[in-house]
Design a protein around this motif. Structure first.
Motif, PDB file in Angstrom:
ATOM      1  N   THR A  31      45.785 122.195 -36.144  1.00  0.00           N
ATOM      2  CA  THR A  31      46.567 121.499 -37.401  1.00  0.00           C
ATOM      3  C   THR A  31      45.779 120.218 -37.228  1.00  0.00           C
ATOM      4  OG1 THR A  31      48.061 121.409 -35.932  1.00  0.00           O
ATOM      5  CG2 THR A  31      47.582 123.526 -37.571  1.00  0.00           C
ATOM      6  N   ALA A  57      38.492 120.648 -43.148  1.00  0.00           N
ATOM      7  CA  ALA A  57      38.364 120.812 -44.137  1.00  0.00           C
ATOM      8  C   ALA A  57      36.983 119.280 -44.345  1.00  0.00           C
ATOM      9  CB  ALA A  57      39.186 120.660 -44.836  1.00  0.00           C
ATOM     10  N   ARG A  58      37.709 118.407 -43.778  1.00  0.00           N
ATOM     11  CA  ARG A  58      36.169 117.589 -43.914  1.00  0.00           C
ATOM     12  C   ARG A  58      35.147 117.683 -43.973  1.00  0.00           C
ATOM     13  NH1 ARG A  58      39.063 112.206 -42.552  1.00  0.00           N
ATOM     14  NH2 ARG A  58      39.796 111.478 -44.577  1.00  0.00           N
ATOM     15  N   LYS A 100      33.149 120.712 -43.352  1.00  0.00           N
ATOM     16  CA  LYS A 100      33.230 122.375 -44.356  1.00  0.00           C
ATOM     17  C   LYS A 100      32.640 120.895 -45.372  1.00  0.00           C
ATOM     18  CE  LYS A 100      36.768 126.186 -43.300  1.00  0.00           C
ATOM     19  NZ  LYS A 100      37.303 126.507 -44.328  1.00  0.00           N
ATOM     20  N   GLU A 101      32.975 120.414 -46.189  1.00  0.00           N
ATOM     21  CA  GLU A 101      32.782 119.428 -46.908  1.00  0.00           C
ATOM     22  C   GLU A 101      31.674 118.592 -46.758  1.00  0.00           C
ATOM     23  OE1 GLU A 101      36.015 116.714 -48.178  1.00  0.00           O
ATOM     24  OE2 GLU A 101      37.491 118.004 -49.092  1.00  0.00           O
ATOM     25  N   THR A 155      32.272 127.245 -51.538  1.00  0.00           N
ATOM     26  CA  THR A 155      34.580 127.217 -51.188  1.00  0.00           C
ATOM     27  C   THR A 155      34.468 128.204 -52.495  1.00  0.00           C
ATOM     28  OG1 THR A 155      34.045 125.431 -52.948  1.00  0.00           O
ATOM     29  CG2 THR A 155      35.173 124.810 -50.546  1.00  0.00           C
ATOM     30  N   ASP A 194      36.421 132.666 -47.107  1.00  0.00           N
ATOM     31  CA  ASP A 194      36.028 130.251 -46.736  1.00  0.00           C
ATOM     32  C   ASP A 194      36.827 130.296 -45.513  1.00  0.00           C
ATOM     33  OD1 ASP A 194      35.200 130.728 -49.191  1.00  0.00           O
ATOM     34  OD2 ASP A 194      36.821 129.201 -49.788  1.00  0.00           O
ATOM     35  N   ASP A 195      37.601 131.092 -45.246  1.00  0.00           N
ATOM     36  CA  ASP A 195      38.586 130.375 -44.066  1.00  0.00           C
ATOM     37  C   ASP A 195      37.499 131.691 -42.223  1.00  0.00           C
ATOM     38  OD1 ASP A 195      39.905 129.137 -44.943  1.00  0.00           O
ATOM     39  OD2 ASP A 195      41.658 130.567 -45.347  1.00  0.00           O
ATOM     40  N   ASN A 254      36.180 129.412 -40.145  1.00  0.00           N
ATOM     41  CA  ASN A 254      37.522 127.817 -39.281  1.00  0.00           C
ATOM     42  C   ASN A 254      36.779 128.025 -37.352  1.00  0.00           C
ATOM     43  OD1 ASN A 254      37.811 127.553 -42.024  1.00  0.00           O
ATOM     44  ND2 ASN A 254      40.202 128.296 -42.272  1.00  0.00           N
TER      45      ASN A 254
END
Length: 196
Positions: free
Chosen positions: A12, A17-18, A20-21, A27, A32-33, A36
């Motif tokens: 966590t 997410a950063r 991915k950006e 997205t 989407d996951d 991960n």
């Protein structure tokens, strides 16, 4: 000196997410996951590489350092920074029987480059054939927002590099993109002697 990581960074706390950006991944899809775990692995590898090159612990964790001799009689430097707290100090004899020093008998000397364990006067002698075990917490903080922005950017860039070249096996040892080395260069320790 032996340094062991007693706790690990929780998933966590990783900036998936950063990343991915940063990678400009699509997205809004039902899967989407799905990447991960793969991205978390690249982030862990990038964090380990940056920490190894700089001696800075990015996300807070607990470590145990074991030494068989003090580096200096009046203080013991830590091999990583920033150290936020010393949890315990114990001396063990050759048979492994340990005695924990009282918490008030030592203190942490904080320093951005070389924090130290200090005991007024001199550090107690380590028994012949024995060792000292220091348990401590180190890191900029428990979450990604506490990591300095240049080191955070270096991690994202290196994780993206690992993602981009994940099938490449011909890269030379120690290969790190120039942009990453430029960002971490000011954090790299300067060693003037054989010790730390």
């Amino acid at each position: 000196m032996i340094l062991v990581e007693l706790t690990e960074v929780p998933d966590t706390a990783l900036p998936v997410a950063r990343l991915k950006e940063h990678l400009r991944l699509g997205t809004g899809f039902s899967d989407d996951d799905v990447q991960n775990a793969l991205l978390a692995g690249f982030l862990r590898a990038a964090i380990a590489a940056i920490e190894g090159r700089t001696g800075k612990v990015l996300l807070e964790r607990t470590y145990a350092m074991t030494v068989d001799a003090w580096r200096r009689a009046e203080r013991q430097p830590f091999p990583v920074a920033p150290v936020t707290s010393v949890i315990s100090v114990a001396l063990a004899d050759a048979e492994g029987v340990a005695a924990t020093l009282p918490a008030g008998s030592w203190r942490l000397e904080t320093d951005a480059v070389r924090p130290c364990l200090v005991i007024p006067g001199f550090l107690p002698p380590i028994p012949t054939g024995g060792s000292a075990r220091i348990v401590f917490r180190a890191g900029f903080g428990p979450d990604w927002a506490k990591v300095p922005s240049d080191l955070a950017q270096a991690v994202l860039m290196l994780a993206a590099h690992y993602h981009e070249f994940r099938h490449e096996t011909a890269l030379s040892a120690g290969c790190m993109p120039f942009g990453v080395t430029a960002l971490i260069d000011r954090y790299r320790p300067i060693r003037l002697s054989g010790g730390f």
